[in-house]
Write a protein that holds these residues in place. Structure first.
Motif, PDB file in Angstrom:
ATOM      1  N   CYS A 170      -9.912 -74.913-101.394  1.00 23.92           N
ATOM      2  CA  CYS A 170      -9.852 -76.291-100.885  1.00 23.92           C
ATOM      3  C   CYS A 170      -8.427 -76.827-100.919  1.00 23.92           C
ATOM      4  CB  CYS A 170     -10.768 -77.193-101.696  1.00 23.92           C
ATOM      5  SG  CYS A 170     -12.497 -76.697-101.704  1.00 23.92           S
ATOM      6  N   LEU A 171      -7.718 -76.560-102.011  1.00 21.74           N
ATOM      7  CA  LEU A 171      -6.331 -77.007-102.112  1.00 21.74           C
ATOM      8  C   LEU A 171      -5.454 -76.281-101.105  1.00 21.74           C
ATOM      9  CD1 LEU A 171      -3.986 -78.520-103.393  1.00 21.74           C
ATOM     10  CD2 LEU A 171      -3.930 -76.795-105.209  1.00 21.74           C
ATOM     11  N   VAL A 172      -5.658 -74.982-100.967  1.00 24.66           N
ATOM     12  CA  VAL A 172      -4.856 -74.206-100.017  1.00 24.66           C
ATOM     13  C   VAL A 172      -5.090 -74.688 -98.590  1.00 24.66           C
ATOM     14  CG1 VAL A 172      -4.457 -71.918 -99.042  1.00 24.66           C
ATOM     15  CG2 VAL A 172      -4.772 -72.184-101.504  1.00 24.66           C
ATOM     16  N   MET A 173      -6.345 -74.929 -98.227  1.00 30.07           N
ATOM     17  CA  MET A 173      -6.655 -75.407 -96.889  1.00 30.07           C
ATOM     18  C   MET A 173      -6.050 -76.778 -96.638  1.00 30.07           C
ATOM     19  SD  MET A 173      -8.243 -73.017 -95.360  1.00 30.07           S
ATOM     20  CE  MET A 173      -8.888 -73.879 -93.926  1.00 30.07           C
ATOM     21  N   LEU A 174      -6.028 -77.626 -97.649  1.00 29.41           N
ATOM     22  CA  LEU A 174      -5.392 -78.938 -97.522  1.00 29.41           C
ATOM     23  C   LEU A 174      -3.908 -78.784 -97.232  1.00 29.41           C
ATOM     24  CD1 LEU A 174      -5.241 -82.025 -97.762  1.00 29.41           C
ATOM     25  CD2 LEU A 174      -5.115 -81.745-100.248  1.00 29.41           C
ATOM     26  N   LEU A 175      -3.245 -77.917 -97.970  1.00 30.37           N
ATOM     27  CA  LEU A 175      -1.805 -77.738 -97.806  1.00 30.37           C
ATOM     28  C   LEU A 175      -1.458 -77.061 -96.475  1.00 30.37           C
ATOM     29  CD1 LEU A 175      -0.794 -76.658-101.433  1.00 30.37           C
ATOM     30  CD2 LEU A 175      -0.668 -78.923-100.389  1.00 30.37           C
ATOM     31  N   THR A 176      -2.319 -76.198 -95.981  1.00 26.81           N
ATOM     32  CA  THR A 176      -2.040 -75.551 -94.692  1.00 26.81           C
ATOM     33  C   THR A 176      -2.085 -76.544 -93.538  1.00 26.81           C
ATOM     34  OG1 THR A 176      -4.372 -74.943 -94.430  1.00 26.81           O
ATOM     35  CG2 THR A 176      -2.897 -73.297 -95.426  1.00 26.81           C
ATOM     36  N   GLY A 177      -2.750 -77.672 -93.751  1.00 27.59           N
ATOM     37  CA  GLY A 177      -2.820 -78.695 -92.705  1.00 27.59           C
ATOM     38  C   GLY A 177      -1.689 -79.693 -92.746  1.00 27.59           C
ATOM     39  N   CYS A 178      -0.692 -79.435 -93.606  1.00 23.55           N
ATOM     40  CA  CYS A 178       0.446 -80.354 -93.753  1.00 23.55           C
ATOM     41  C   CYS A 178       1.754 -79.593 -93.518  1.00 23.55           C
ATOM     42  CB  CYS A 178       0.464 -80.979 -95.141  1.00 23.55           C
ATOM     43  SG  CYS A 178      -1.109 -81.724 -95.655  1.00 23.55           S
ATOM     44  N   PRO A 179       2.082 -79.234 -92.289  1.00 20.87           N
ATOM     45  CA  PRO A 179       3.249 -78.381 -92.018  1.00 20.87           C
ATOM     46  C   PRO A 179       4.596 -79.024 -92.309  1.00 20.87           C
ATOM     47  CG  PRO A 179       2.326 -79.217 -89.968  1.00 20.87           C
ATOM     48  CD  PRO A 179       1.350 -79.590 -91.056  1.00 20.87           C
ATOM     49  N   ARG A 180       4.656 -80.363 -92.404  1.00 17.88           N
ATOM     50  CA  ARG A 180       5.927 -81.058 -92.635  1.00 17.88           C
ATOM     51  C   ARG A 180       6.056 -81.577 -94.070  1.00 17.88           C
ATOM     52  NH1 ARG A 180       8.674 -82.554 -88.042  1.00 17.88           N
ATOM     53  NH2 ARG A 180       9.648 -84.262 -89.185  1.00 17.88           N
ATOM     54  N   LEU A 181       5.190 -81.115 -94.959  1.00 20.37           N
ATOM     55  CA  LEU A 181       5.170 -81.629 -96.323  1.00 20.37           C
ATOM     56  C   LEU A 181       6.483 -81.338 -97.057  1.00 20.37           C
ATOM     57  CD1 LEU A 181       3.204 -83.061 -98.280  1.00 20.37           C
ATOM     58  CD2 LEU A 181       2.604 -80.810 -99.171  1.00 20.37           C
ATOM     59  N   GLU A 182       7.070 -82.387 -97.653  1.00 22.75           N
ATOM     60  CA  GLU A 182       8.326 -82.261 -98.386  1.00 22.75           C
ATOM     61  C   GLU A 182       8.176 -82.577 -99.870  1.00 22.75           C
ATOM     62  OE1 GLU A 182      11.428 -84.538 -96.606  1.00 22.75           O
ATOM     63  OE2 GLU A 182      11.270 -83.555 -94.645  1.00 22.75           O
ATOM     64  N   GLU A 183       7.148 -83.350-100.228  1.00 21.72           N
ATOM     65  CA  GLU A 183       6.952 -83.732-101.636  1.00 21.72           C
ATOM     66  C   GLU A 183       5.485 -83.598-102.008  1.00 21.72           C
ATOM     67  OE1 GLU A 183       8.827 -87.390-103.015  1.00 21.72           O
ATOM     68  OE2 GLU A 183       6.991 -87.903-104.113  1.00 21.72           O
ATOM     69  N   LEU A 184       5.233 -82.857-103.091  1.00 27.43           N
ATOM     70  CA  LEU A 184       3.867 -82.633-103.567  1.00 27.43           C
ATOM     71  C   LEU A 184       3.793 -82.942-105.053  1.00 27.43           C
ATOM     72  CD1 LEU A 184       0.948 -81.539-103.327  1.00 27.43           C
ATOM     73  CD2 LEU A 184       1.886 -79.251-103.726  1.00 27.43           C
ATOM     74  N   LYS A 185       2.808 -83.761-105.434  1.00 26.91           N
ATOM     75  CA  LYS A 185       2.588 -84.081-106.840  1.00 26.91           C
ATOM     76  C   LYS A 185       1.140 -83.789-107.199  1.00 26.91           C
ATOM     77  CE  LYS A 185       2.844 -87.789-110.278  1.00 26.91           C
ATOM     78  NZ  LYS A 185       3.196 -89.213-110.539  1.00 26.91           N
ATOM     79  N   LEU A 186       0.958 -82.953-108.220  1.00 23.95           N
ATOM     80  CA  LEU A 186      -0.373 -82.639-108.738  1.00 23.95           C
ATOM     81  C   LEU A 186      -0.456 -83.181-110.160  1.00 23.95           C
ATOM     82  CD1 LEU A 186      -0.838 -78.930-107.568  1.00 23.95           C
ATOM     83  CD2 LEU A 186      -1.808 -80.990-106.533  1.00 23.95           C
TER      84      LEU A 186
END
Length: 270
Positions: A170-186
């Motif tokens: 689920c997390l991987v699929m979420l991130l694959t849908g964000c091609p321009r992501l520059e900042e991630l906080k978990l």
């Protein structure tokens, strides 16, 4: 000598920017100050609704519904914040309608949903994870599954706090849908359905088919009160695939001696 109202003398766009720092309920209250302020709040670039300011869920729902009517044809709303706390007001199906409105009609660029008293009790709708305009997404106290597609082509900032993923996929699929992501906080995230580390690495084929997977990620924050070995491996997986990382923050309250087996091998940044 009568002093002039210097605040009211400011141009509309400055006053509306000032109102954007207030919860919408308080911004609307300024309409009682004078005729000058009557409709200024309708031009605010921020909608901020906090259930803690209401004693009744009926009043809260009616207030949000009526406030959104004023913005149904607006194109200047950039930020939408919705917060539920310990007031006893339960999040319900109205949330889906509100979020659908601000995403599809208002085209908000920043969405901030916080459910601090409902640990993992709110399931996201597909509308939240499909927006061409959204640049910032902050989620607190929700569940993210893969029952729907993710398409956030403009998203640059993603903050996930107290979020549950039924499985790592689920997390991987979420991130694959964000091609321009520059900042991630978990922060304080939980992943179920992982018993062996190989289940994490086995998902590498999903990212290999996505050339844009985390290619722009520059800032990564991993904040867990007491991280497990699985959670460390999740952090390792993200760092291994984010080749452009320039800032990494790993925060864990566990002592070194209490770390799970092999945890120090998982986080290795020579």
């Amino acid at each position: 000598m009568i002093r002039s109202d210097r605040l009211s003398d400011l141009p509309d766009h400055l006053l509306q920017q000032i109102l954007s720092f207030l919860p919408t309920q308080e911004a609307i209250a300024t309409s009682l100050l004078s005729k000058r302020w009557t409709s200024l709040w309708t031009g605010s670039p921020t909608l901020h609704f906090d259930a803690l300011n209401f004693r009744s869920s009926i009043f809260f729902v009616e207030f949000v519904e009526h406030a959104l009517i004023f913005f149904r044809n607006s194109n200047h709303v950039q930020i939408f914040r919705l917060r539920f706390g310990s007031s006893g007001i339960q999040p319900d199906d109205n949330i889906v309608n509100w979020v659908t409105t601000v995403i599809n009609k208002l085209k908000v660029e920043e969405l901030d949903l916080c459910f601090t008293s409902y640990w993992f009790s709110v399931d996201l709708s597909s509308e939240i994870l499909n927006s061409s305009a959204m640049r910032v997404l902050k989620l607190n106290g929700v569940t993210v599954s893969t029952d729907y597609s993710v398409n956030l082509p403009s998203l640059e900032v993603l903050h996930l706090e107290r979020v549950i993923f039924p499985e790592f996929r689920c997390l991987v699929m979420l991130l694959t849908g964000c091609p321009r992501l520059e900042e991630l906080k978990l922060n304080l995230f939980v992943i179920f359905a992982i018993t062996k580390a190989t289940k994490i690495e086995s998902l590498q084929h999903l990212v290999s088919s996505k050339p844009s997977f985390l290619v722009r990620l520059k800032r990564f924050c991993f904040d867990q009160f007491k991280a497990s070995e699985t959670q460390y491996r999740v952090a390792r997986f993200i760092m291994d695939n984010a080749k452009a990382l320039s800032t990494v923050s790993i925060i864990c309250r566990s002592s070194v001696n209490s770390l799970p087996n092999n945890a120090k091998k998982v986080i290795h940044m020579p």
